[in-house]
Design an enzyme around this catalytic site. Structure first.
Site, PDB file in Angstrom:
ATOM      1  N   GLU A   3      33.078  48.525 -23.930  1.00 37.22           N
ATOM      2  CA  GLU A   3      32.802  48.292 -22.418  1.00 37.22           C
ATOM      3  C   GLU A   3      31.816  49.536 -22.033  1.00 37.22           C
ATOM      4  O   GLU A   3      32.292  50.512 -22.062  1.00 37.22           O
ATOM      5  CB  GLU A   3      33.979  47.943 -21.793  1.00 37.22           C
ATOM      6  N   CYS A   5      36.130  52.533 -23.174  1.00 39.04           N
ATOM      7  CA  CYS A   5      35.755  51.774 -21.837  1.00 39.04           C
ATOM      8  C   CYS A   5      34.915  52.768 -20.920  1.00 39.04           C
ATOM      9  O   CYS A   5      35.521  53.140 -20.192  1.00 39.04           O
ATOM     10  CB  CYS A   5      36.820  51.035 -21.182  1.00 39.04           C
ATOM     11  N   CYS A  15      34.621  52.143 -17.073  1.00 31.89           N
ATOM     12  CA  CYS A  15      35.641  52.718 -16.173  1.00 31.89           C
ATOM     13  C   CYS A  15      35.466  54.137 -15.793  1.00 31.89           C
ATOM     14  O   CYS A  15      35.586  54.574 -14.796  1.00 31.89           O
ATOM     15  CB  CYS A  15      37.042  52.601 -16.875  1.00 31.89           C
ATOM     16  N   SER A  51      39.412  56.622 -20.683  1.00 33.10           N
ATOM     17  CA  SER A  51      38.195  56.988 -21.465  1.00 33.10           C
ATOM     18  C   SER A  51      37.484  58.172 -20.968  1.00 33.10           C
ATOM     19  O   SER A  51      36.713  58.873 -21.697  1.00 33.10           O
ATOM     20  CB  SER A  51      36.954  55.680 -21.458  1.00 33.10           C
ATOM     21  N   CYS A  93      38.675  46.085 -17.009  1.00 36.54           N
ATOM     22  CA  CYS A  93      39.994  46.805 -16.691  1.00 36.54           C
ATOM     23  C   CYS A  93      40.008  46.679 -15.325  1.00 36.54           C
ATOM     24  O   CYS A  93      40.382  47.426 -14.542  1.00 36.54           O
ATOM     25  CB  CYS A  93      39.355  48.078 -17.197  1.00 36.54           C
ATOM     26  N   CYS A 127      35.102  48.052 -13.512  1.00 36.29           N
ATOM     27  CA  CYS A 127      34.883  47.518 -14.607  1.00 36.29           C
ATOM     28  C   CYS A 127      35.180  46.122 -14.676  1.00 36.29           C
ATOM     29  O   CYS A 127      35.965  45.635 -13.879  1.00 36.29           O
ATOM     30  CB  CYS A 127      35.780  48.214 -15.689  1.00 36.29           C
ATOM     31  N   HIS A 176      42.998  49.044 -12.349  1.00 31.19           N
ATOM     32  CA  HIS A 176      42.730  49.795 -11.180  1.00 31.19           C
ATOM     33  C   HIS A 176      43.355  49.515 -10.058  1.00 31.19           C
ATOM     34  O   HIS A 176      43.518  50.306  -8.964  1.00 31.19           O
ATOM     35  CB  HIS A 176      41.238  49.945 -11.147  1.00 31.19           C
ATOM     36  N   ARG A 214      44.305  50.817 -22.572  1.00 33.52           N
ATOM     37  CA  ARG A 214      43.608  52.167 -23.376  1.00 33.52           C
ATOM     38  C   ARG A 214      44.136  53.470 -22.733  1.00 33.52           C
ATOM     39  O   ARG A 214      43.943  54.397 -23.371  1.00 33.52           O
ATOM     40  CB  ARG A 214      42.090  52.235 -22.777  1.00 33.52           C
TER      41      ARG A 214
END
Length: 566
Positions: free
Chosen positions: A13, A545, A548, A501, A63, A60, A67, A478
């Site tokens: 992503e 990701c 994010c 990430s 995700c 995102c 969040h 993640r």
């Protein structure tokens, strides 16, 4: 020495670029760069903190749930709000199935093609494939007829030139090792997982009104009503549907995902010594028990791969550096800022970010460099599993030991690309088995007459202090996700999110320490530098990701040097 550029890295992503120096058939140095700009924290300034979660889930398109919960927890922490047990259990179920679905999707649709050669499966004997699958589990689709049907379907796509996601890859690469039958089995399960995940994630539609972007989170609890006899509330029928879907999720994980993971890993045991990374691991812990307040996944820090000792986690020790990021901290270069004081709006004032080749001695990424006590930290399933294992969690220890025994490798194998991939499966299995237990707790609690779902005692901003600050932690699929908020006069004064990430994809810091992606790539062997399949294996093992970590496409994004990748 050869320098190669992999840009963009796909099956993730967001936008990620890797530059690497290669000498003697191995990566000798690497740089991780995100080519997008992040700006949602700036958008949040001045807004009502109770609605922040609704904006942050737009970081995102994947995700979203993670969040939401981190943002909600940050505001609850600032306002000192305690959540009712039913709300905590519903949150655990939502988070749990999110993890299970995400891990399965990652293994089959984002990472499997680094190990599985689809074209090889076209040559497989369906009868031998069925025998192989039956030796691994009693999954009902393990038949020669079924695998022949899958093989014919893929061959038909090939004949028509409609390969879709399979069109652009390194088929036939010498680093692929699975026999044709294992490749056909994995291909069949790739397609099965597409249908499976559409079904099990309906739990989010029941508890969150939709997926993605759930609608029922609320500061102080949840907004979904509980009414055993009401069609417009969480009732007995809906709870029974959730129970069925959780059982379906667990069944697939136990009988398809884990057997496939072990089968694939058995052909790549040398990868248990590749991709070790920084050797430092961080987990915030997750799944609070509504009665004891303890977390089912324990928090902790491991330094230098020393699993004999787990250190406690303190949010005060988190900082972010921008010395090699396209941001500036005016007058504060070389210093890390705590997220409460973090700055995102200060853009890079130098020349345009160079995309032909990165300025690896200067600024080269839109991702900041988070550090814990000035050390780079790997976050994610491997960190969670290592910390739970080292903390003495019995279920984790039993599962990890069983996997290591099955593969015939020692605990040191966990510190690797293969270990990272295996840990994701272990994490998924443990959560898939635990989530139904939270549903049972919820049903039992409702049966006792407790229908509370929200604590509204601090809902009125007039009851808030003039200034407040809070942080919300969540173990996303993640890895460790943190949101920090400062509230002044009922509005958001500052907001910062440090996402998994950002930890893993970070560039070098003020001391020149590599981030986890960069460190993990050093020493990676490459059979063919023009087809860097091995780089994809290690990077995908983290499940990047970048959407994010950064959120708005840079307006000056020029055409870059590209390596053909899937």
């Amino acid at each position: 020495m050869t320098k190669i550029v992999v840009d963009p890295i796909t099956r993730i992503e967001g936008h990620l670029r890797i530059e690497a120096e290669v000498s003697g058939g191995k990566v000798t140095d690497a740089w991780s760069s995100s080519t997008m700009f992040r700006g949602i924290e700036t958008i949040l300034k001045g807004r009502d903190p109770r609605e922040a979660w609704y904006y942050t889930q737009r970081f995102c398109g994947v995700c979203t749930t993670v969040h939401s919960i981190a943002s909600i927890r940050a505001v609850e922490n600032a306002l000192k709000l305690k959540v009712p047990p039913n709300a905590e259990l519903i949150r655990n179920i939502i988070i749990g199935i999110q993890n299970v679905q995400d891990h399965v999707i990652h293994f089959y649709h984002l990472h499997a093609l680094d190990w599985v050669d689809i074209t090889s499966g076209l040559k497989a004997d369906p009868g031998k494939t069925a025998a192989l699958a039956a030796s691994l589990s009693d999954w009902p689709l393990n038949s020669a007829t079924y695998f022949k049907g899958v093989q014919d379907k893929v061959k038909a796509f090939v004949a028509k030139g409609r390969l879709g996601p399979f069109a652009n890859a390194y088929w036939g690469h010498p680093a692929y090792r699975l026999p044709p039958e294992a490749n056909l089995m994995a291909t069949a399960h790739y397609l099965e997982a597409l249908e499976w995940q559409k079904d099990v994630i309906k739990i989010h539609a029941i508890l969150g009104s939709k997926n993605p972007h759930p609608q029922t989170f609320l500061v102080g609890g949840m907004s979904i009503p509980i009414g055993p006899d009401s069609q417009n509330a969480l009732n007995a029928d809906k709870l029974e549907t959730i129970k069925r879907l959780l059982a379906k999720a667990q069944d697939f994980v136990e009988k398809v995902y884990i057997p496939d993971l072990l089968a694939v890993a058995s052909f790549y045991k040398d990868w248990a010594a590749i991709g070790g990374g920084v050797g430092n691991f961080l987990s915030y812990g997750e799944f609070p028990d509504p009665l004891s307040g303890k977390q089912w996944i324990p928090p902790g820090v491991i330094l230098g791969k020393d699993i004999s000792k787990v250190l406690p986690v303190s949010q005060e020790k988190v900082t972010e550096y921008v010395d090699h990021s396209w941001y500036e901290y005016p007058g504060k270069q070389g210093k890390g800022l705590h997220p409460y004081d973090g700055e995102t709006e200060h853009r890079y004032s130098g020349p345009e970010p160079p995309y032909k080749n990165l300025d690896v001695n200067g600024k080269y990424s839109w991702v900041k460099a988070p550090r814990y006590e000035d050390q780079p930290m790997e976050v994610g399933p491997l960190a969670r599993v290592l910390i739970a294992y080292a903390s003495g969690d019995k279920a984790t220890q039993e599962t990890v030991n069983a996997v290591l025994k099955k593969l015939g490798v020692g605990p040191e194998a966990l510190f690797s690309t293969l270990g990272r991939t295996a840990a994701r499966g272990i994490d998924c299995l443990l959560i898939a088995r635990q989530t139904p237990k939270w549903l049972d707790q919820l049903i039992d609690n409702i049966g006792k007459g407790d229908l509370r779902i929200h604590n509204g005692e601090r809902w009125d901003p007039s009851s808030w202090p003039t200034e407040a600050a809070g942080y919300g932690w969540h173990e996303a699929p993640r890895g460790s996700l943190g949101h920090w908020v400062k509230i002044k006069n009922g509005a958001i004064e500052n907001y910062q999110a440090v996402v998994p990430s950002t930890w893993n994809a970070s560039p070098r810091d003020a001391k020149g320490l590599r981030g986890p992606y960069e460190a993990a790539l050093v020493g990676t062997p490459l059979a063919d530098p023009s087809k860097p399949l091995e780089i994809l294996r290690t990077i995908h093992s983290f499940d990047p990701c970048l959407a994010c970590a950064v959120h708005v496409l840079d307006p000056g994004g020029n055409e870059m040097v590209r390596v053909k990748v899937l």
